[in-house]
Design a protein around this motif. Sequence first.
Motif, mmCIF file in Angstrom:
data_model
loop_
_atom_site.group_PDB
_atom_site.id
_atom_site.type_symbol
_atom_site.label_atom_id
_atom_site.label_comp_id
_atom_site.label_asym_id
_atom_site.label_seq_id
_atom_site.Cartn_x
_atom_site.Cartn_y
_atom_site.Cartn_z
ATOM 1 N N SER A 182 -40.203 59.170 49.702
ATOM 2 C CA SER A 182 -39.424 59.404 50.928
ATOM 3 C C SER A 182 -38.202 58.486 50.933
ATOM 4 O O SER A 182 -38.286 57.343 50.507
ATOM 5 C CB SER A 182 -40.289 59.151 52.154
ATOM 6 O OG SER A 182 -40.839 57.852 52.124
ATOM 7 N N PRO A 183 -37.052 58.986 51.418
ATOM 8 C CA PRO A 183 -35.848 58.151 51.467
ATOM 9 C C PRO A 183 -35.952 57.113 52.573
ATOM 10 O O PRO A 183 -36.753 57.251 53.497
ATOM 11 C CB PRO A 183 -34.731 59.157 51.768
ATOM 12 C CG PRO A 183 -35.406 60.300 52.436
ATOM 13 C CD PRO A 183 -36.816 60.341 51.919
ATOM 14 N N SER A 184 -35.145 56.101 52.489
ATOM 15 C CA SER A 184 -35.106 55.025 53.472
ATOM 16 C C SER A 184 -34.433 55.505 54.756
ATOM 17 O O SER A 184 -33.469 56.269 54.720
ATOM 18 C CB SER A 184 -34.315 53.855 52.880
ATOM 19 O OG SER A 184 -34.267 52.786 53.771
ATOM 20 N N GLY A 185 -34.949 55.070 55.896
ATOM 21 C CA GLY A 185 -34.247 55.253 57.168
ATOM 22 C C GLY A 185 -34.207 56.657 57.718
ATOM 23 O O GLY A 185 -33.334 56.985 58.524
ATOM 24 N N VAL A 186 -35.140 57.494 57.314
ATOM 25 C CA VAL A 186 -35.132 58.880 57.793
ATOM 26 C C VAL A 186 -36.239 59.076 58.831
ATOM 27 O O VAL A 186 -37.328 58.525 58.702
ATOM 28 C CB VAL A 186 -35.328 59.837 56.598
ATOM 29 C CG1 VAL A 186 -35.561 61.263 57.069
ATOM 30 C CG2 VAL A 186 -34.119 59.778 55.680
ATOM 31 N N ASP A 187 -35.946 59.857 59.860
ATOM 32 C CA ASP A 187 -36.913 60.213 60.889
ATOM 33 C C ASP A 187 -37.996 61.074 60.241
ATOM 34 O O ASP A 187 -37.734 62.188 59.801
ATOM 35 C CB ASP A 187 -36.176 61.002 61.989
ATOM 36 C CG ASP A 187 -37.058 61.314 63.194
ATOM 37 O OD1 ASP A 187 -38.280 61.483 63.011
ATOM 38 O OD2 ASP A 187 -36.518 61.385 64.306
ATOM 39 N N LYS A 188 -39.246 60.544 60.195
ATOM 40 C CA LYS A 188 -40.306 61.254 59.490
ATOM 41 C C LYS A 188 -40.729 62.553 60.195
ATOM 42 O O LYS A 188 -41.385 63.396 59.588
ATOM 43 C CB LYS A 188 -41.528 60.344 59.320
ATOM 44 C CG LYS A 188 -41.262 59.065 58.526
ATOM 45 C CD LYS A 188 -40.692 59.310 57.157
ATOM 46 C CE LYS A 188 -40.540 58.014 56.359
ATOM 47 N NZ LYS A 188 -39.630 57.003 56.951
ATOM 48 N N GLY A 189 -40.358 62.693 61.450
ATOM 49 C CA GLY A 189 -40.661 63.929 62.153
ATOM 50 C C GLY A 189 -39.666 65.028 61.824
ATOM 51 O O GLY A 189 -39.852 66.178 62.195
ATOM 52 N N LYS A 211 -37.622 45.553 62.227
ATOM 53 C CA LYS A 211 -36.599 45.797 61.204
ATOM 54 C C LYS A 211 -35.884 47.135 61.389
ATOM 55 O O LYS A 211 -34.803 47.338 60.837
ATOM 56 C CB LYS A 211 -37.218 45.769 59.796
ATOM 57 C CG LYS A 211 -37.295 44.395 59.188
ATOM 58 C CD LYS A 211 -37.950 44.443 57.820
ATOM 59 C CE LYS A 211 -37.135 45.243 56.803
ATOM 60 N NZ LYS A 211 -37.918 45.431 55.553
ATOM 61 N N GLY A 212 -36.500 48.032 62.149
ATOM 62 C CA GLY A 212 -35.848 49.316 62.404
ATOM 63 C C GLY A 212 -34.735 49.222 63.437
ATOM 64 O O GLY A 212 -33.957 50.159 63.606
#
Lengths: 210, 210, 210, 210
Positions: A46-53, B126-127
């Motif tokens: 999974s990429p960094s900083g992405v909304d998992k929803g 951290k977010g």
Amino acid sequence: MSESFPEIASSLVSIARDFHARGWLLGTSGNLSAVVQGEPLRLAMSPSGVDKGQLLPEQVLLIDERVQIVSDHVAKPSDESPLHICIVKERGAGAVLHTHSIWNTIMSDLHSGDGGIAIEGYEMLKGLQGVSTHVHREWLPIIENSQDMLELADRIGETLREHKAAHGLLLRRHGLYSWGSDLPQAKRHVEILEFLLETMGRTLLIGRKH
Amino acid sequence: MSESFPEIASSLVSIARDFHARGWLLGTSGNLSAVVQGEPLRLAMSPSGVDKGQLLPEQVLLIDERVQIVSDHVAKPSDESPLHICIVKERGAGAVLHTHSIWNTIMSDLHSGDGGIAIEGYEMLKGLQGVSTHVHREWLPIIENSQDMLELADRIGETLREHKAAHGLLLRRHGLYSWGSDLPQAKRHVEILEFLLETMGRTLLIGRKH
Amino acid sequence: MSESFPEIASSLVSIARDFHARGWLLGTSGNLSAVVQGEPLRLAMSPSGVDKGQLLPEQVLLIDERVQIVSDHVAKPSDESPLHICIVKERGAGAVLHTHSIWNTIMSDLHSGDGGIAIEGYEMLKGLQGVSTHVHREWLPIIENSQDMLELADRIGETLREHKAAHGLLLRRHGLYSWGSDLPQAKRHVEILEFLLETMGRTLLIGRKH
Amino acid sequence: MSESFPEIASSLVSIARDFHARGWLLGTSGNLSAVVQGEPLRLAMSPSGVDKGQLLPEQVLLIDERVQIVSDHVAKPSDESPLHICIVKERGAGAVLHTHSIWNTIMSDLHSGDGGIAIEGYEMLKGLQGVSTHVHREWLPIIENSQDMLELADRIGETLREHKAAHGLLLRRHGLYSWGSDLPQAKRHVEILEFLLETMGRTLLIGRKH
């Protein structure tokens, strides 16, 4: 490999959305990976900083064992990719899932002085790979949190070698790592460990009555 | 501006429905806004008294900095629009979200005597934009509730100038305000602060055992 | 009447499914009604014993003020229909909703000795029709439960006449009744009262720390 | 039989997905069955080790009373199939559902010394088949957990003969079994018992204040 990268990316996204709905991946927290190829290692991440929803299959990256992107993406893999790679190597895991739930955060803090949490006597334990009875005693190690990912990977490696039977580990006030031979098994392990941490946490509260 | 009003209205509705499902916007409570244009200010704003679980993009209003509707709507912007505008100006925010959750209500009351809540030592921190370590100490100010929106806007302005690093604030027994450079960042901040408030609230309960 | 029976039945079903998902109508519990016509009274009423998560608009019954079915259905209206009719008459309500939530059950029991629950100081109260400030004090009466529906309707009638400002009432260890001028307002009132009961219940727990 | 195997399989899957979303069947735990034919017995049964949130109707097995698969599947019925068959025979049940919820796990442990839990005075009890008043006292027996399924089936048989009015039973630190004349009734019973166990568990916590 029985599954291709697009199929794995699709399963990974489905788990991400399900766990986000349960509140286990809020605020772009957590990360998910699955092995696409073993030698040389190709890991769907999974990429960094992405909304998992709102994660999409086409956003899932393919990285190598040095955390270099080998797919055609201009993006950043999760900062915790080295931890995933460490677990894949130490355990021969086919998938690694990392959740930030309210109960795993609380329990990782409450029991940090003990270095881990002993879970035993629950039928749910039977869902962990290789466990055949509720009498099983699962030791879930707790590691102090750090922002030095290479040091953290080292400590995770040591912990995994010391606790060869563990199906997961906690980072203190940070979250749960669990894994499995493939994504469905890793998902099963996360659901079981999250269930048991919440059950034990709530039992601590209610148990004081007696 | 990289996004048009219809796109922003659509994202705003998607967040409204998601937060309503989580119980953070029950009973038509809460409100959401996002900057469509900076100079002069054009703010996409949720209308007053609408069920956030059934909000439609075409119901989202466009207002100016005096809370006048500039879109083609016969409706009433949220009463708390001045608070949104104040935050946009003080912080240069691109989006402002206001939730009424059970845990933010409880925690805003429990800690009101302290004037705020210190949150530290959690990976989830951290977010928050600009935070790079769990060692960070976030101060979430708590302001006494009021029905005088202009006075409340003034006090929010003062509080924001006093606590320049804050990513959110609580109104006592009322709710959470958070913001970000755009809607995804503001959503991320709300999810993180809601998660941490619930985690700290539940820790207070369970922590007493020891 | 601005809405037809099919439209009202459809809205009623949408609320039933939403509340069932929240756990407020489990086990076929609870019931929902809305006025389709005032004189003579025609009330859209959920049927008895139906899973509220699977309710269909065509299953919604139309009854008169003597709880006789006037629509073309072979079914049984909810046993609690007389309570709905009582509330419609006493309050001039356009919709009545009855939920069985965990928190309304607990709070109706905990405060039964006081005859009701005082709710004050919460911003959420402003969502109740006619309330303009969080300083408002809402008295939510609690009535002892009974299986004699006519007697219960009588006691509800008395309670409503005694507490003319109440927006809802609790039956002890049974559930919440709330109402509004139409279904959206009644839904709003239920969401607000459920939110406040859970908030107050959880505050009792956590408040003991101090 | 009024319903065919495909229809029953479809209803069973719908319940599985709903209960998984509620967190009652996490980690591939729990199992569901429904009678397709009585003599000789043909039971629709969930397969072992499947994610209940992703169960498909075509995965539902058909077994006989010796737990042999009679449908065209290469799969393994749930290990707990003998317990389902025992309940079907003892109670003449048309459907049996087994959930692993956090609250049924906690309560089965907390009250195990008493051999069961008495539930009385709740309106929700009226949803249990044959119960007409909240004054009803439901005894929910608790049986010690075991991995010997035949021995466990024997003990369940004895318990059911001893407590002929029981609508469910708990296995300690394992889960709830409930049943009904068909799947909708069994689902209703599970929802009611889960609701009441959580309500009673939370009441224990909050009740200590007084």
